[in-house]
Scaffold this active site. Structure first.
Site, PDB file in Angstrom:
ATOM      1  N   LYS A  30     -13.015   4.071  -1.315  1.00 37.11           N
ATOM      2  CA  LYS A  30     -13.312   2.770  -1.941  1.00 37.11           C
ATOM      3  C   LYS A  30     -14.650   2.920  -2.656  1.00 37.11           C
ATOM      4  O   LYS A  30     -15.638   3.368  -2.052  1.00 37.11           O
ATOM      5  CB  LYS A  30     -13.403   1.655  -0.894  1.00 37.11           C
ATOM      6  CG  LYS A  30     -12.350   1.703   0.204  1.00 37.11           C
ATOM      7  CD  LYS A  30     -10.966   1.310  -0.259  1.00 37.11           C
ATOM      8  CE  LYS A  30      -9.943   1.603   0.825  1.00 37.11           C
ATOM      9  NZ  LYS A  30      -8.553   1.469   0.411  1.00 37.11           N
ATOM     10  N   SER A  43       0.832  -1.218   0.000  1.00 36.69           N
ATOM     11  CA  SER A  43       0.000   0.000   0.000  1.00 36.69           C
ATOM     12  C   SER A  43       0.856   1.253   0.000  1.00 36.69           C
ATOM     13  O   SER A  43       0.379   2.322  -0.378  1.00 36.69           O
ATOM     14  CB  SER A  43      -0.867   0.068   1.260  1.00 36.69           C
ATOM     15  OG  SER A  43      -1.887  -0.832   1.190  1.00 36.69           O
ATOM     16  N   ASP A  62      -4.796   2.577  14.577  1.00 34.41           N
ATOM     17  CA  ASP A  62      -5.321   1.307  14.046  1.00 34.41           C
ATOM     18  C   ASP A  62      -5.288   0.277  15.163  1.00 34.41           C
ATOM     19  O   ASP A  62      -4.327   0.246  15.946  1.00 34.41           O
ATOM     20  CB  ASP A  62      -4.445   0.823  12.864  1.00 34.41           C
ATOM     21  CG  ASP A  62      -5.171  -0.167  11.957  1.00 34.41           C
ATOM     22  OD1 ASP A  62      -5.728  -1.150  12.491  1.00 34.41           O
ATOM     23  OD2 ASP A  62      -5.177   0.048  10.733  1.00 34.41           O
ATOM     24  N   PRO A 103      -0.335  -2.280   8.320  1.00 30.51           N
ATOM     25  CA  PRO A 103       0.901  -2.418   9.114  1.00 30.51           C
ATOM     26  C   PRO A 103       1.862  -1.233   9.000  1.00 30.51           C
ATOM     27  O   PRO A 103       2.894  -1.210   9.638  1.00 30.51           O
ATOM     28  CB  PRO A 103       1.535  -3.675   8.517  1.00 30.51           C
ATOM     29  CG  PRO A 103       1.081  -3.678   7.088  1.00 30.51           C
ATOM     30  CD  PRO A 103      -0.294  -3.080   7.085  1.00 30.51           C
ATOM     31  N   GLY A 104       1.568  -0.239   8.127  1.00 29.61           N
ATOM     32  CA  GLY A 104       2.404   0.961   8.180  1.00 29.61           C
ATOM     33  C   GLY A 104       2.980   1.460   6.861  1.00 29.61           C
ATOM     34  O   GLY A 104       3.879   2.294   6.857  1.00 29.61           O
ATOM     35  N   ASP A 118     -10.347   3.768  17.492  1.00 26.99           N
ATOM     36  CA  ASP A 118     -11.252   3.842  16.333  1.00 26.99           C
ATOM     37  C   ASP A 118     -10.937   5.119  15.543  1.00 26.99           C
ATOM     38  O   ASP A 118     -11.038   6.229  16.080  1.00 26.99           O
ATOM     39  CB  ASP A 118     -12.701   3.847  16.838  1.00 26.99           C
ATOM     40  CG  ASP A 118     -13.703   3.911  15.682  1.00 26.99           C
ATOM     41  OD1 ASP A 118     -13.266   4.067  14.513  1.00 26.99           O
ATOM     42  OD2 ASP A 118     -14.907   3.806  15.942  1.00 26.99           O
ATOM     43  N   ASP A 157      -6.580   5.506   5.031  1.00 32.74           N
ATOM     44  CA  ASP A 157      -6.723   4.369   4.105  1.00 32.74           C
ATOM     45  C   ASP A 157      -7.680   3.327   4.694  1.00 32.74           C
ATOM     46  O   ASP A 157      -7.532   2.132   4.446  1.00 32.74           O
ATOM     47  CB  ASP A 157      -5.317   3.766   3.865  1.00 32.74           C
ATOM     48  CG  ASP A 157      -5.277   2.757   2.735  1.00 32.74           C
ATOM     49  OD1 ASP A 157      -6.160   2.794   1.864  1.00 32.74           O
ATOM     50  OD2 ASP A 157      -4.353   1.917   2.715  1.00 32.74           O
TER      51      ASP A 157
HETATM   52  C1  LIG Z   1      -5.994  -1.132   3.659  1.00 34.62           C
HETATM   53  S1  LIG Z   1      -5.523  -1.295   5.318  1.00 34.62           S
HETATM   54  C2  LIG Z   1      -4.383   0.005   5.537  1.00 34.62           C
HETATM   55  C3  LIG Z   1      -3.021  -0.272   4.999  1.00 34.62           C
HETATM   56  C4  LIG Z   1      -2.046   0.819   5.355  1.00 34.62           C
HETATM   57  N1  LIG Z   1      -2.412   2.103   4.773  1.00 34.62           N
HETATM   58  C5  LIG Z   1      -0.633   0.509   4.913  1.00 34.62           C
HETATM   59  O1  LIG Z   1      -0.117   1.212   4.057  1.00 34.62           O
HETATM   60  O2  LIG Z   1      -0.041  -0.437   5.425  1.00 34.62           O
HETATM   61  C6  LIG Z   1      -6.913  -0.708   6.191  1.00 34.62           C
HETATM   62  C7  LIG Z   1      -6.703  -0.611   7.686  1.00 34.62           C
HETATM   63  O3  LIG Z   1      -7.774   0.147   8.210  1.00 34.62           O
HETATM   64  C8  LIG Z   1      -8.005  -0.314   9.515  1.00 34.62           C
HETATM   65  N2  LIG Z   1      -9.334   0.146   9.949  1.00 34.62           N
HETATM   66  C9  LIG Z   1     -10.540  -0.120   9.403  1.00 34.62           C
HETATM   67  N3  LIG Z   1     -11.508   0.519  10.108  1.00 34.62           N
HETATM   68  C10 LIG Z   1     -10.885   1.207  11.085  1.00 34.62           C
HETATM   69  C11 LIG Z   1     -11.331   2.063  12.128  1.00 34.62           C
HETATM   70  N4  LIG Z   1     -12.633   2.337  12.292  1.00 34.62           N
HETATM   71  N5  LIG Z   1     -10.413   2.604  12.944  1.00 34.62           N
HETATM   72  C12 LIG Z   1      -9.088   2.363  12.774  1.00 34.62           C
HETATM   73  N6  LIG Z   1      -8.611   1.558  11.812  1.00 34.62           N
HETATM   74  C13 LIG Z   1      -9.498   0.982  10.979  1.00 34.62           C
HETATM   75  C14 LIG Z   1      -7.851  -1.815   9.419  1.00 34.62           C
HETATM   76  O4  LIG Z   1      -7.536  -2.367  10.685  1.00 34.62           O
HETATM   77  C15 LIG Z   1      -6.712  -1.947   8.415  1.00 34.62           C
HETATM   78  O5  LIG Z   1      -5.484  -2.129   9.086  1.00 34.62           O
END
Ligand SMILES: C[S@@+](CC[C@H](N)C(=O)[O-])C[C@H]1O[C@@H](n2cnc3c(N)ncnc32)[C@H](O)[C@@H]1O
Length: 356
Positions: free
Chosen positions: A307, A190, A242, A224-225, A262, A278
């Site tokens: 999305k 990502s 996250d 994961p970052g 959250d 994201d």
């Molecule tokens: C597509 S992944 C993100 C990948 C990240 N941008 C990267 O580059 O590694 C989406 C993330 O959004 C988190 N997520 C979804 N809903 C969330 C919320 N309400 N609060 C915090 N994190 C959330 C998920 O746990 C997941 O790790």
């Protein structure tokens, strides 16, 4: 063998999004004469928009969400002979400007759309590109100071568009795709999405002015970052929000605070420079969250992913962008929004927003 010269634009897009790309061009056309129409085949990775005045409609590729590139068509040819494709295409190229004689080009690119079928044309494109540049140099039609670039778009081994771009208003990457190398230390693929967003949605000066070492950022949905990694690579301090785990090497940088919270509820104690997001969520919910941060002054700049739903994707994008713009206007802020479906975006788009 046949060659013709309609007045049209050629836009490259992600395969499967030809309808949305055509809708955008039709929207631009409706604000002008409104006499154009699109020719698009689903999955082809390109749209041809036929219009009585292609030059007037062209404008910049930047203002379009679903177009990766926008070109003015000079002509097209079918049934190209395999042994002498350029023999048929050169008259179209040289007829480019009947008033001032043949146009001079800063460069010439032979490319194919991003579809499964057209991708197999890559070796042919490379061979033809070398031959084309050679011929143009011999004819003294290459002039590095020109602001026009020649594009040959092969849609099959025997079919091509001849097109051109004003380099000030066109994407500076062949096919409209910046080829990025995955940084091996980054924790997820990502990361390329945010790297591409910074490259495509901001110019060099903006990246320097708006992304400075020591600035503070919040990354919602950070695990994961990959996105946090891009910000840390530019020496920003990041609060990564996250419930999922963050890459340990990234945490060891000393520039990252990981909060298991959250992302829709978290708010910073003090305003930050950047917000990136994201989270996989309904686009309107994400847009409303971004609007709230920007309008209330909790961040100045934001980059976020929307999305897209299965249907009415163009309308949903417009609705989300309007939602952010309206919130900024209601807060008395001058805002700016830029949106693109990036090469690394799948069923999604990426938005840059700035609150003035
Ligand atoms: C597509 S992944 C993100 C990948 C990240 N941008 C990267 O580059 O590694 C989406 C993330 O959004 C988190 N997520 C979804 N809903 C969330 C919320 N309400 N609060 C915090 N994190 C959330 C998920 O746990 C997941 O790790």
């Amino acid at each position: 063998m046949s060659a013709s010269a309609p007045s049209s634009l050629l836009a490259y897009c992600r395969p499967g999004f030809e309808g949305e790309c055509a809708q955008e061009l039709a929207g631009r056309d409706a604000r002008l004469a409104g006499a154009g129409y699109a020719r698009a085949a689903r999955g082809s990775g390109f749209v041809e928009f036929v219009t009585p005045d292609a030059a007037a409609l062209a404008g910049s590729w930047r203002g379009l969400v679903f177009a990766r590139q926008l070109l003015q068509v000079l002509g097209s040819a079918r049934d190209l002979p395999p042994k002498d494709r350029l023999g048929v295409l050169l008259p179209l190229i040289e007829a480019a400007d009947p008033v001032h004689g043949p146009r001079r080009w800063c460069d010439a690119w032979v490319e194919a759309p991003d579809s499964d079928a057209a991708r197999e044309l890559a070796p042919l494109c490379r061979g033809l590109n070398a031959a084309l540049v050679g011929v143009l140099k011999k004819k003294q039609l290459i002039d590095r100071a020109s602001h026009w670039r020649l594009h040959l778009c092969l849609t099959a081994t025997d079919a091509a568009y001849v097109a051109m771009a004003d380099i000030a208003h066109a994407a500076p990457w062949p096919g409209g795709i910046p080829r990025l190398k995955f940084p091996r230390a980054a924790p997820s693929r990502s990361t390329l999405k945010l790297e591409e967003a910074l490259l495509v949605l901001l110019d060099e000066g903006e990246r320097e002015r708006w992304l400075k070492p020591g600035m503070r950022a919040v990354d919602l949905g950070a695990s994961p970052g990959g996105w946090t990694w891009q910000l840390v690579a530019r020496s920003l301090h990041v609060t990564a929000v996250d419930n999922g785990p963050m890459d340990t090497a990234l945490l060891a940088s000393g520039l990252v605070d990981h909060l298991r919270a959250d992302g829709f509820r978290y708010r910073p104690q003090k305003p930050v420079d950047w917000l990136v997001c994201d989270m996989v969520e309904q686009p309107r919910r994400v847009a409303a969250l971004m609007a709230d941060w920007l309008a209330s002054g909790q961040c100045r700049y934001a980059i976020f992913n929307l999305k897209l739903p299965m249907k009415k994707r163009h309308d949903e994008v417009q609705l989300c962008l309007d939602l952010v713009a309206d919130a900024l206007a209601a807060a008395g802020k001058r805002g700016e929004l830029r949106a693109k479906q990036l090469y690394h975006d799948r069923e999604e788009i990426t938005v840059f927003a700035r609150a003035g």
